[in-house]
Motif scaffolding. Structure first.
Motif, PDB file in Angstrom:
ATOM      1  N   ARG A 172       0.835  -1.208   0.000  1.00 59.81           N
ATOM      2  CA  ARG A 172       0.000   0.000   0.000  1.00 59.81           C
ATOM      3  C   ARG A 172       0.867   1.255   0.000  1.00 59.81           C
ATOM      4  O   ARG A 172       0.560   2.235  -0.667  1.00 59.81           O
ATOM      5  CB  ARG A 172      -0.930   0.009   1.222  1.00 59.81           C
ATOM      6  N   ALA A 173       1.973   1.219   0.771  1.00 58.45           N
ATOM      7  CA  ALA A 173       2.870   2.374   0.824  1.00 58.45           C
ATOM      8  C   ALA A 173       3.514   2.610  -0.542  1.00 58.45           C
ATOM      9  O   ALA A 173       3.681   3.755  -0.969  1.00 58.45           O
ATOM     10  CB  ALA A 173       3.951   2.158   1.888  1.00 58.45           C
ATOM     11  N   TRP A 174       3.856   1.540  -1.222  1.00 53.62           N
ATOM     12  CA  TRP A 174       4.462   1.649  -2.548  1.00 53.62           C
ATOM     13  C   TRP A 174       3.468   2.213  -3.564  1.00 53.62           C
ATOM     14  O   TRP A 174       3.802   3.080  -4.354  1.00 53.62           O
ATOM     15  CB  TRP A 174       4.958   0.277  -2.989  1.00 53.62           C
ATOM     16  N   GLN A 175       2.226   1.701  -3.499  1.00 52.88           N
ATOM     17  CA  GLN A 175       1.194   2.124  -4.435  1.00 52.88           C
ATOM     18  C   GLN A 175       0.704   3.546  -4.157  1.00 52.88           C
ATOM     19  O   GLN A 175       0.316   4.266  -5.058  1.00 52.88           O
ATOM     20  CB  GLN A 175      -0.025   1.186  -4.353  1.00 52.88           C
ATOM     21  N   GLY A 176       0.684   3.894  -2.870  1.00 51.89           N
ATOM     22  CA  GLY A 176       0.142   5.197  -2.468  1.00 51.89           C
ATOM     23  C   GLY A 176      -1.352   5.102  -2.272  1.00 51.89           C
ATOM     24  O   GLY A 176      -2.057   4.525  -3.097  1.00 51.89           O
ATOM     25  N   GLY A 177      -1.836   5.599  -1.151  1.00 49.91           N
ATOM     26  CA  GLY A 177      -3.263   5.529  -0.837  1.00 49.91           C
ATOM     27  C   GLY A 177      -3.921   6.881  -1.001  1.00 49.91           C
ATOM     28  O   GLY A 177      -3.310   7.837  -1.451  1.00 49.91           O
ATOM     29  N   HIS A 178      -5.162   6.947  -0.617  1.00 51.05           N
ATOM     30  CA  HIS A 178      -5.898   8.208  -0.659  1.00 51.05           C
ATOM     31  C   HIS A 178      -7.018   8.140   0.366  1.00 51.05           C
ATOM     32  O   HIS A 178      -7.361   7.066   0.840  1.00 51.05           O
ATOM     33  CB  HIS A 178      -6.475   8.469  -2.049  1.00 51.05           C
ATOM     34  N   MET A 179      -7.551   9.289   0.700  1.00 57.87           N
ATOM     35  CA  MET A 179      -8.637   9.340   1.670  1.00 57.87           C
ATOM     36  C   MET A 179      -9.869   8.675   1.084  1.00 57.87           C
ATOM     37  O   MET A 179     -10.253   8.946  -0.040  1.00 57.87           O
ATOM     38  CB  MET A 179      -8.961  10.806   2.026  1.00 57.87           C
ATOM     39  N   GLN A 180     -10.438   7.770   1.884  1.00 56.41           N
ATOM     40  CA  GLN A 180     -11.604   7.027   1.410  1.00 56.41           C
ATOM     41  C   GLN A 180     -12.628   7.034   2.549  1.00 56.41           C
ATOM     42  O   GLN A 180     -12.604   6.180   3.421  1.00 56.41           O
ATOM     43  CB  GLN A 180     -11.176   5.592   1.084  1.00 56.41           C
ATOM     44  N   LEU A 181     -13.498   8.016   2.532  1.00 57.22           N
ATOM     45  CA  LEU A 181     -14.437   8.172   3.632  1.00 57.22           C
ATOM     46  C   LEU A 181     -15.680   7.319   3.465  1.00 57.22           C
ATOM     47  O   LEU A 181     -16.414   7.103   4.411  1.00 57.22           O
ATOM     48  CB  LEU A 181     -14.851   9.650   3.761  1.00 57.22           C
ATOM     49  N   THR A 225      -3.470  13.644   1.309  1.00 58.89           N
ATOM     50  CA  THR A 225      -2.456  13.465   0.270  1.00 58.89           C
ATOM     51  C   THR A 225      -1.972  12.017   0.220  1.00 58.89           C
ATOM     52  O   THR A 225      -1.999  11.300   1.224  1.00 58.89           O
ATOM     53  CB  THR A 225      -1.237  14.369   0.532  1.00 58.89           C
ATOM     54  N   THR A 226      -1.499  11.611  -0.936  1.00 59.67           N
ATOM     55  CA  THR A 226      -0.944  10.273  -1.117  1.00 59.67           C
ATOM     56  C   THR A 226       0.297  10.080  -0.251  1.00 59.67           C
ATOM     57  O   THR A 226       0.512   9.007   0.308  1.00 59.67           O
ATOM     58  CB  THR A 226      -0.583  10.040  -2.603  1.00 59.67           C
ATOM     59  N   LEU A 227       1.103  11.130  -0.109  1.00 55.68           N
ATOM     60  CA  LEU A 227       2.329  11.034   0.683  1.00 55.68           C
ATOM     61  C   LEU A 227       2.028  10.668   2.138  1.00 55.68           C
ATOM     62  O   LEU A 227       2.717   9.830   2.729  1.00 55.68           O
ATOM     63  CB  LEU A 227       3.102  12.358   0.623  1.00 55.68           C
ATOM     64  N   ALA A 228       1.004  11.283   2.722  1.00 59.73           N
ATOM     65  CA  ALA A 228       0.654  10.998   4.119  1.00 59.73           C
ATOM     66  C   ALA A 228       0.283   9.525   4.291  1.00 59.73           C
ATOM     67  O   ALA A 228       0.684   8.879   5.263  1.00 59.73           O
ATOM     68  CB  ALA A 228      -0.500  11.895   4.567  1.00 59.73           C
ATOM     69  N   TRP A 229      -0.483   8.980   3.333  1.00 60.91           N
ATOM     70  CA  TRP A 229      -0.848   7.555   3.408  1.00 60.91           C
ATOM     71  C   TRP A 229       0.371   6.669   3.242  1.00 60.91           C
ATOM     72  O   TRP A 229       0.480   5.616   3.861  1.00 60.91           O
ATOM     73  CB  TRP A 229      -1.913   7.229   2.362  1.00 60.91           C
ATOM     74  N   ARG A 230       1.296   7.087   2.365  1.00 55.50           N
ATOM     75  CA  ARG A 230       2.522   6.300   2.182  1.00 55.50           C
ATOM     76  C   ARG A 230       3.324   6.248   3.478  1.00 55.50           C
ATOM     77  O   ARG A 230       3.857   5.216   3.852  1.00 55.50           O
ATOM     78  CB  ARG A 230       3.365   6.908   1.062  1.00 55.50           C
ATOM     79  N   VAL A 231       3.418   7.393   4.160  1.00 55.85           N
ATOM     80  CA  VAL A 231       4.153   7.444   5.432  1.00 55.85           C
ATOM     81  C   VAL A 231       3.465   6.565   6.473  1.00 55.85           C
ATOM     82  O   VAL A 231       4.119   5.763   7.160  1.00 55.85           O
ATOM     83  CB  VAL A 231       4.283   8.904   5.934  1.00 55.85           C
ATOM     84  N   LEU A 232       2.128   6.695   6.597  1.00 59.37           N
ATOM     85  CA  LEU A 232       1.396   5.894   7.587  1.00 59.37           C
ATOM     86  C   LEU A 232       1.548   4.401   7.300  1.00 59.37           C
ATOM     87  O   LEU A 232       1.880   3.621   8.202  1.00 59.37           O
ATOM     88  CB  LEU A 232      -0.092   6.266   7.596  1.00 59.37           C
ATOM     89  N   ASP A 233       1.331   3.996   6.045  1.00 62.47           N
ATOM     90  CA  ASP A 233       1.446   2.578   5.711  1.00 62.47           C
ATOM     91  C   ASP A 233       2.876   2.088   5.848  1.00 62.47           C
ATOM     92  O   ASP A 233       3.113   0.935   6.225  1.00 62.47           O
ATOM     93  CB  ASP A 233       0.909   2.320   4.298  1.00 62.47           C
ATOM     94  N   GLY A 234       3.844   2.958   5.561  1.00 61.19           N
ATOM     95  CA  GLY A 234       5.242   2.589   5.767  1.00 61.19           C
ATOM     96  C   GLY A 234       5.545   2.344   7.236  1.00 61.19           C
ATOM     97  O   GLY A 234       6.222   1.376   7.596  1.00 61.19           O
ATOM     98  N   LEU A 235       5.016   3.218   8.109  1.00 60.54           N
ATOM     99  CA  LEU A 235       5.203   3.030   9.556  1.00 60.54           C
ATOM    100  C   LEU A 235       4.506   1.763  10.044  1.00 60.54           C
ATOM    101  O   LEU A 235       5.047   1.019  10.877  1.00 60.54           O
ATOM    102  CB  LEU A 235       4.674   4.255  10.317  1.00 60.54           C
ATOM    103  N   ILE A 236       3.294   1.516   9.530  1.00 60.38           N
ATOM    104  CA  ILE A 236       2.569   0.301   9.911  1.00 60.38           C
ATOM    105  C   ILE A 236       3.354  -0.936   9.475  1.00 60.38           C
ATOM    106  O   ILE A 236       3.499  -1.901  10.233  1.00 60.38           O
ATOM    107  CB  ILE A 236       1.145   0.302   9.316  1.00 60.38           C
TER     108      ILE A 236
END
Length: 198
Positions: free
Chosen positions: A88-97, A173-184
């Motif tokens: 997921r971090a590699w692909q990049g995520g996005h806000m999905q409410l 942003t995609t970057l924020a999701w990448r950071v979160l998924d990278g930390l996870i």
């Protein structure tokens, strides 16, 4: 006094970066199935704490086969989730409410079940350690201590799950999701390695 002691001890053990907390945080930010996940985590903790006070901690501590199965199963589960988080971090995520577009409730609860019951540290913290500490408070006091520890779980998971929505603006942003998924991924991988080495 026993209740407050249990509350403080429970919070001290649960407020740490772990697989279950990381999962609840991610679900909270995405606003996906937050109430069922929070209820599942708090009820599971209450059940495990009660089991520890009732004497299951002694049983678990003395069963090497059970501990080994839980350890290797937990490492496999955490490692697999770490790989998914890396992807997921590699692909990049996005806000999905919109929860209907995300994971189903069944799959979210299945993942939560894994983070809860396939993690040997959960048993060591709730069943063995909290059970042992609670049983030092006497016949009546041990259950008050356990109630306090369970209340700590309710407070923590509610704050984590429902409070995470305030972090949502940071995750546009995609970057924020990448950071979160990278930390996870880092947390899951580290915990998996720790289990294999323990």
């Amino acid at each position: 006094m026993d209740f407050w002691s249990g509350l403080a001890t429970g919070l001290a053990l649960i407020v740490a970066i772990g697989s279950q907390n990381a999962f609840v945080l991610r679900q909270g930010i995405r606003r996906e199935h937050v109430l069922p996940i929070v209820l599942f985590c708090t009820l599971s903790d209450a059940l495990l704490i009660a089991a520890g006070i009732g004497g299951a901690g002694v049983l678990i501590r003395g069963n090497d086969t059970l501990m080994a199965l839980t350890r290797y199963g937990g490492a496999l589960f955490l490692g697999s989730y770490g790989v998914l988080a890396t992807w997921r971090a590699w692909q990049g995520g996005h806000m999905q409410l919109d929860a209907s577009r995300g994971a189903s409730l069944t799959s979210a609860l299945a993942a939560c079940f894994g983070f809860t019951f396939l993690n040997p540290h959960v048993y060591l913290d709730t069943v063995v350690l909290l059970g042992a500490i609670a049983n030092q408070h006497g016949e009546a006091g041990r259950w008050l201590f356990g109630t306090g520890a369970a209340a700590g779980s309710v407070l923590w998971f509610s704050a984590l799950g429902f409070g995470a929505r305030y972090l949502a603006p940071l995750f546009q942003t995609t970057l924020a999701w990448r950071v979160l998924d990278g930390l996870i991924a880092l947390v899951m991988g580290t915990l998996a390695l720790m289990l294999l080495r323990s």
